[in-house]
Design a protein around this motif. Sequence first.
Motif, short mmCIF file in Angstrom:
data_model
loop_
_atom_site.label_atom_id
_atom_site.label_comp_id
_atom_site.label_asym_id
_atom_site.label_seq_id
_atom_site.Cartn_x
_atom_site.Cartn_y
_atom_site.Cartn_z
N GLN A 53 42.88 22.00 14.35
CA GLN A 53 41.65 21.30 14.75
C GLN A 53 41.27 21.59 16.20
O GLN A 53 40.12 21.85 16.51
CB GLN A 53 41.82 19.79 14.56
CG GLN A 53 40.55 19.01 14.85
CD GLN A 53 40.75 17.51 14.73
OE1 GLN A 53 41.84 17.00 14.92
NE2 GLN A 53 39.68 16.81 14.39
N GLU A 54 42.24 21.59 17.08
CA GLU A 54 41.95 21.72 18.51
C GLU A 54 41.52 23.11 18.92
O GLU A 54 41.02 23.31 20.02
CB GLU A 54 43.18 21.32 19.35
CG GLU A 54 43.36 19.84 19.41
CD GLU A 54 44.12 19.39 20.66
OE1 GLU A 54 44.09 20.13 21.67
OE2 GLU A 54 44.72 18.32 20.61
N ARG A 55 41.75 24.08 18.06
CA ARG A 55 41.34 25.42 18.49
C ARG A 55 40.44 26.12 17.47
O ARG A 55 40.32 27.34 17.46
CB ARG A 55 42.55 26.28 18.88
CG ARG A 55 43.55 26.56 17.80
CD ARG A 55 44.70 27.40 18.37
NE ARG A 55 45.60 27.87 17.33
CZ ARG A 55 45.52 29.08 16.77
NH1 ARG A 55 44.61 29.94 17.16
NH2 ARG A 55 46.37 29.43 15.84
N THR A 56 39.80 25.33 16.62
CA THR A 56 38.91 25.93 15.63
C THR A 56 37.45 25.84 16.04
O THR A 56 36.99 24.80 16.51
CB THR A 56 39.09 25.23 14.27
OG1 THR A 56 40.39 25.49 13.77
CG2 THR A 56 38.06 25.72 13.25
N ILE A 57 36.74 26.94 15.86
CA ILE A 57 35.28 26.93 15.95
C ILE A 57 34.75 27.51 14.65
O ILE A 57 35.08 28.64 14.28
CB ILE A 57 34.77 27.73 17.16
CG1 ILE A 57 35.15 27.00 18.46
CG2 ILE A 57 33.24 27.87 17.13
CD1 ILE A 57 36.11 27.73 19.29
N VAL A 91 32.25 34.58 19.93
CA VAL A 91 33.16 33.46 20.16
C VAL A 91 34.60 33.97 20.24
O VAL A 91 35.36 33.64 21.16
CB VAL A 91 33.03 32.40 19.04
CG1 VAL A 91 34.10 31.32 19.20
CG2 VAL A 91 31.64 31.78 19.05
N ARG A 93 35.68 37.05 20.77
CA ARG A 93 35.94 37.97 21.90
C ARG A 93 36.03 37.22 23.22
O ARG A 93 36.81 37.60 24.09
CB ARG A 93 34.85 39.02 21.96
CG ARG A 93 34.98 39.99 20.79
CD ARG A 93 34.30 41.30 21.08
NE ARG A 93 34.48 42.19 19.94
CZ ARG A 93 34.71 43.49 20.07
NH1 ARG A 93 34.79 44.04 21.26
NH2 ARG A 93 34.85 44.24 18.99
N LEU A 94 35.22 36.17 23.36
CA LEU A 94 35.25 35.41 24.60
C LEU A 94 36.43 34.45 24.65
O LEU A 94 36.90 34.09 25.73
CB LEU A 94 33.93 34.64 24.78
CG LEU A 94 32.72 35.52 25.10
CD1 LEU A 94 31.41 34.79 24.77
CD2 LEU A 94 32.71 35.96 26.55
N MET A 95 36.88 34.01 23.47
CA MET A 95 38.01 33.06 23.43
C MET A 95 39.00 33.52 22.35
O MET A 95 39.07 32.92 21.27
CB MET A 95 37.48 31.65 23.14
CG MET A 95 36.46 31.17 24.17
SD MET A 95 36.04 29.42 24.01
CE MET A 95 35.33 29.39 22.38
N LYS A 98 41.25 31.20 20.05
CA LYS A 98 40.70 30.19 19.13
C LYS A 98 40.79 30.70 17.69
O LYS A 98 40.87 31.91 17.44
CB LYS A 98 39.25 29.88 19.48
CG LYS A 98 39.02 29.44 20.92
CD LYS A 98 39.69 28.12 21.23
CE LYS A 98 39.54 27.78 22.70
NZ LYS A 98 40.18 26.51 23.06
#
Lengths: 258, 75, 355
Positions: A53-57, A91, A93-95, A98
Motif C-alpha cells: 500500500q505505501e509504495r503503490t501508484i 512514474v 522512471r522517476l520513482m 514504487k
Amino acid sequence: MAEITFNDIIKPENLAYKKSRLMTDNILSYCPGCGHGTAHQVLAEVLEEENLQERTIGITPVGCSVLMYNYIDVDFQEAAHGRAPALATAVKRLMPDKFVFTYQGDGDLAAIGTAETIHTCNRGENILMLFINNGIYGMTGGQMAPTTLPGMKSSTSPYGRDVSMMGSPIKMADIVAMLPGTCYVTRQSVNTAGGVRKLKRALKKAVQYQNEKRGTCFIEVVSNCPSGWKMTPVESNKWMEEHMFPFYPLGDIKVPAE
Amino acid sequence: MAKIKGAVVVDRERCKGCEVCVVTCPTETLALATEVNSKGYHYCYPANPEACIGCSNCAVVCPDGCITVYKVKIG
Amino acid sequence: MEKELRLMKGNEAVAEAAIRAGADGYFGYPITPQSEILEYLMEANPQATTGMVVLQAESEVAAINMVYGGASCGKKVMTSSSSPGISLKQEGITYIAGAELPCLIVNVVRGGPGLGTIQPAQSDYFQATKGGGHGDYHLLVLAPASVQEMADFVELGFDLAFKYRNPVMILSDGAIGQMMEKVWLKPQKKRSEEILPWATTGKPATRERNIITSLDLDPGRQEHFNLKLIAKYREMEEKEVRFEEFMTDDAEYIFVAYGTSARLCQKALQLARAEGIKAGLLRPITLFPFPKKRLNELAASVKGMLAVEMSAGQMVEDVMLSVCGKTRVSHYGRMGGMIPTPEEVLENLKSFIKG
C-alpha cells in the motif's frame, strides 16, 4: 457431541475469507456480475498481502473502471483515454522503488492506446499492466471494441462484427509477448474461484518480477459484460467460456527464464 | 473423521443479486432471496446453511465483496 | 556547476537551464525547429549527474502524458515541441490543467496551419493563451525574446507552475530557438527531495490516499472546481503580469510585440524616432496573464497602437480588448515563416499614422 450452530462458527478466529482491507466500503459502480469488481478485489488482496500500500501508484483508464480509485485504498492517477502506460512510464522512471500498475479495458489498451501499450512494453518498463478484456465498450453503452469477437453483436456492429469490414479481434497479449521488453505475459479469468486464485498467483509473480526489475508484466483478464452483452451475469459467464475462451485461450503466453 | 463446517455472512445491502456465487457454490448452500434489498436486488443468502463447507469460492468470485466466510474443523 | 557564460542556441539554453534548475524529468519527441532540446539532454545525460530522467517518447501524445504522470508525483517535469506537436499535446495539457498539476511546456513555434513550415512564426498565440484544448482553462504563458530569457524562463516557469499548480508554457519561436547568443547560466540547483502533500507517491498510514484526476461527475462540484480555476487565473492577472516598455513616456504611437517581433520592433522604434515619429514599444512577457491594465492606461495618452506579430493577427485581439476602444489599434504581420524587417514595420507604422 453437541451440534455446532451457525453462531458458533461466526467468530473472528474462524475467519476463512473477507474482503481485503484495501477495498474501501464504497459500493462499486459496476453492473451486477461484472468481472471488474472481482479483479479489483483480487488485486487489492495481493497489494495487501505483499504489503504494497505505501509504495503503490495505480493508473486508472477511461472506461467503466475510471472510478477505480474510489475502491482500492492506494494512491491513484486517472489517465486520459489510452494513455495510462505513458503515465506509468514516467512514474516508474522517476520513482523506481514504487510499485506501479495500470488497469485498462480493451478500448483503452487495444484501440486508442495501442501505441502507448506497444511502446511501453517494448521499452520494458518495470510496471504491471492489467488488461480487462470483455470484448466491448461497456461504459459508453456496448459499442464494438477491438477485441469484439467475429460475428458478435454490439451497438455499432448490430448485424455482428464483419471481419471483412472491421478486421479481426486483436490479441494484444500475443502481440506484446513478442516484444523483448515484456517478461511475463499471461491470460487469466475471474469467473470461477479457481480462475481468481490463478489470477492471484499471476499477480504475485508480477509483483516479484517488478521488484526484480525484469521488465513489463502484462496480465490479461478475459472478462464479461452482462449489460453490454445483454445477458444475465450467469449467462454471460457461460457465454464467455464457450466463445471468448476459445478465441482468447487462458494460460501463460510468456514466462521469464529462471 | 475430521469434518469442516463453514458459515457465510452476506452483506445484503451491498449485494447486487448477480447469482455468480450461487452457481459457484459446490454444495448449493446459497440462493437468491425472493425479497429485495433497498436497491431492489434479490440478494443472496445462505438458504441451506448446514451444507456450507467454508470453501470460500462464493466470496472469492463475488464482484462486490459482499461475502465473509468462516469455518471450523469439527470431530 | 557554477554560474557560467556560454554561447548557445535558444533550444540548447532551455535544455541546459532545465538541468541546472534541478528538473526531475524531460519527455520529448523530435520535431523541427526544437529537436536540439532533446538532443542536448540526451548528450548531456543528466541521469548520471543530477538524476534527471530524459526520455524520447513514441509520440508527442505519449510525451505529454508522461509529463502528466510525473507531475502527478509532484516532480519537476517538462516537455517541448513545435506547433504540430503542441497540437497533439493539447489533450494531455487540458488534463494537466484539469488535474491542477505543475509542469513546463516549451513551444518553439513554426508556421501553420497543418504541417505548415519549419520556419519561425507566432501563429500559436490563440492556442497558447486561450486554452488550446477543451474546457475552461488557461496556461500561464511566458514569451522569451532572447536566448537569455529562454534559459531564465525555465526556472521561472517551474516556480510559477508549482506556485499555482498550473501548467506553464514558454511560447518561443523558431528564430529564438535557433539563434545563438551569449547566455549566463545559473549554478546547478539540487533536485528537490520534498514529498508534496497532494502528490501520488504511495499512501502512508498517516494520510488519505491521493487521487489525481480531472473527473467529477457531479455538476455542482464540477462548477465549483471551474470557479476555483477562474479564481486562480484572476490571481495570476493580479500578481504575475510581466512586460517591458521602451520609450513609452512621450510616445504617441506604441508597438505592441512579443518575442522575435519585439526585437525587430526595437529597431523599428529607433528608425521611427530618427524620423521624428514618437514611437514606443510595449513587450508583453507574460501573454497570459496579458498586460491589459498597462495597455489601457497607455491608451489614454497615445494616438494609436500597432500590434506586430508573425501571424494573421492574434494578439491584436487582446490589445483591442485591453484598450476598450480608447485608441486606434491595428495589426501588422507576416506569416508562413516570413520575418518582417524593421523597415517594413516602420513603413506600416507610417501608413497606420496616416489612417
